[in-house]
Write a protein that holds these residues in place. Sequence first.
Motif, short mmCIF file in Angstrom:
data_model
loop_
_atom_site.label_atom_id
_atom_site.label_comp_id
_atom_site.label_asym_id
_atom_site.label_seq_id
_atom_site.Cartn_x
_atom_site.Cartn_y
_atom_site.Cartn_z
N ARG A 63 3.70 2.51 12.15
CA ARG A 63 4.46 3.68 11.66
C ARG A 63 4.18 3.94 10.18
NH1 ARG A 63 5.37 7.67 10.66
NH2 ARG A 63 7.14 9.07 10.95
N VAL A 64 4.07 2.88 9.40
CA VAL A 64 3.78 3.06 7.97
C VAL A 64 2.39 3.65 7.78
CG1 VAL A 64 3.33 1.81 5.81
CG2 VAL A 64 5.31 1.22 7.19
N THR A 80 4.68 11.19 -0.91
CA THR A 80 6.09 11.14 -0.50
C THR A 80 6.27 10.17 0.67
OG1 THR A 80 6.42 13.42 -1.18
CG2 THR A 80 8.06 12.47 0.32
N LEU A 81 7.26 9.31 0.55
CA LEU A 81 7.59 8.41 1.63
C LEU A 81 8.72 9.02 2.46
CD1 LEU A 81 7.59 4.80 0.08
CD2 LEU A 81 6.01 5.74 1.75
N SER A 82 8.45 9.27 3.72
CA SER A 82 9.48 9.83 4.59
C SER A 82 10.53 8.78 4.89
CB SER A 82 8.85 10.32 5.90
OG SER A 82 8.33 9.22 6.63
N ARG A 83 11.66 9.25 5.40
CA ARG A 83 12.72 8.31 5.76
C ARG A 83 12.26 7.33 6.83
NH1 ARG A 83 18.45 10.86 7.10
NH2 ARG A 83 18.11 11.45 4.91
N ALA A 84 11.45 7.83 7.77
CA ALA A 84 10.95 6.98 8.84
C ALA A 84 10.07 5.86 8.28
CB ALA A 84 10.17 7.81 9.86
N LYS A 85 9.25 6.19 7.29
CA LYS A 85 8.39 5.17 6.69
C LYS A 85 9.19 4.16 5.88
CE LYS A 85 3.92 7.49 6.64
NZ LYS A 85 2.70 7.80 5.86
N LEU A 86 10.23 4.64 5.22
CA LEU A 86 11.09 3.71 4.48
C LEU A 86 11.77 2.73 5.43
CD1 LEU A 86 12.75 6.13 1.87
CD2 LEU A 86 11.14 4.26 1.40
N VAL A 87 12.22 3.24 6.57
CA VAL A 87 12.83 2.36 7.58
C VAL A 87 11.79 1.36 8.09
CG1 VAL A 87 13.84 2.27 9.89
CG2 VAL A 87 14.57 4.04 8.27
N ALA A 88 10.56 1.83 8.29
CA ALA A 88 9.49 0.95 8.76
C ALA A 88 9.18 -0.13 7.74
CB ALA A 88 8.23 1.77 9.08
N LEU A 143 0.83 -1.20 0.00
CA LEU A 143 0.00 0.00 0.00
C LEU A 143 0.87 1.26 0.00
CD1 LEU A 143 -2.73 1.38 0.17
CD2 LEU A 143 -2.66 1.08 2.66
N ALA A 144 1.92 1.26 0.81
CA ALA A 144 2.81 2.43 0.88
C ALA A 144 3.54 2.65 -0.44
CB ALA A 144 3.81 2.25 2.02
N LEU A 145 4.01 1.57 -1.05
CA LEU A 145 4.72 1.69 -2.32
C LEU A 145 3.78 2.14 -3.42
CD1 LEU A 145 7.04 -1.47 -2.18
CD2 LEU A 145 7.65 0.92 -1.75
N PHE A 146 2.56 1.63 -3.42
CA PHE A 146 1.56 2.06 -4.41
C PHE A 146 1.27 3.55 -4.26
CE2 PHE A 146 -2.86 3.05 -5.43
CZ PHE A 146 -2.94 2.63 -6.75
N SER A 147 1.11 4.00 -3.03
CA SER A 147 0.83 5.41 -2.78
C SER A 147 1.95 6.30 -3.28
CB SER A 147 0.62 5.64 -1.28
OG SER A 147 -0.49 4.90 -0.81
N ALA A 148 3.19 5.82 -3.15
CA ALA A 148 4.33 6.61 -3.57
C ALA A 148 4.52 6.59 -5.09
CB ALA A 148 5.59 6.11 -2.88
#
Length: 265
Positions: A262-263, A91-99, A80-85
Amino acid sequence: MSSALFSVLLAFAGYSILNFSQAVQKIALARMPTARVAGGALWVAALLASGGSFGIVFAAIALGNVAVVGAMAGTGLVSLALFSALVMGETLSRAKLVAIVAIVAGAAAVALAQGDEGTAYHPLLLWSIPAVTIAVSGLAWILTPAGTLKGVVIAAFSGFLGAYSQLFQKRSAASFSLDAGFREVLEAVATDPLTLVWIGFSAASMVVLQFAYRHGEAIRTIPAFTTAFIVTPVVGGVFVFGETLSAVQWVGVVVILLAGARVSA
């Protein structure tokens, strides 16, 4: 490919479709006031996709451990996060990428570490757990004032209903052998009374989630839904079917829970 690994891959696909369809349902509901037909068609398509995801998860459970499959629920948030981006331009924040990386690592731990399948079955718990939870959740739904908290309560209730259907799926899968032909398996599922039960729980979950959307923002409701969706089959698998997770798998479950929140935030 081992059946356990294939089960994990099916779970990832099923949960990815489920989370994606939830996001599309939210978008469709927002469009309905200005474009009723288009919004309605989009909502129905997302609802059908959501229903199909439960069938994929059923196949995953038939092949593997219900606690492991349930723990994989948080992995759908990665898709879902990758689709949104990539598609919606968010925009995917660094925190979300780490998550996201943490969820993948947690899923790998759950998939690759070994637990016990479990041979026990406690029918009284299978039926009493949802009876008590539905009564308590229904009361909380009624008593909680309108607002964000009510949306969270309803979303968690929806997550429980959808996830608990997996326990009935697990019991239903015990009535047939995957070595049988596709037609035989399909007939066994179609004639099993428990099929109506898990379909009913799945459908009720999707309906209840629509009420959660009306009371709370997705940023609050989806994490509550996902948390309940992960915890329910893990705990249910342990108590109802005597399944066990290794220490590494428990760590993976916790990582998926925390990183998933977090995501979704």
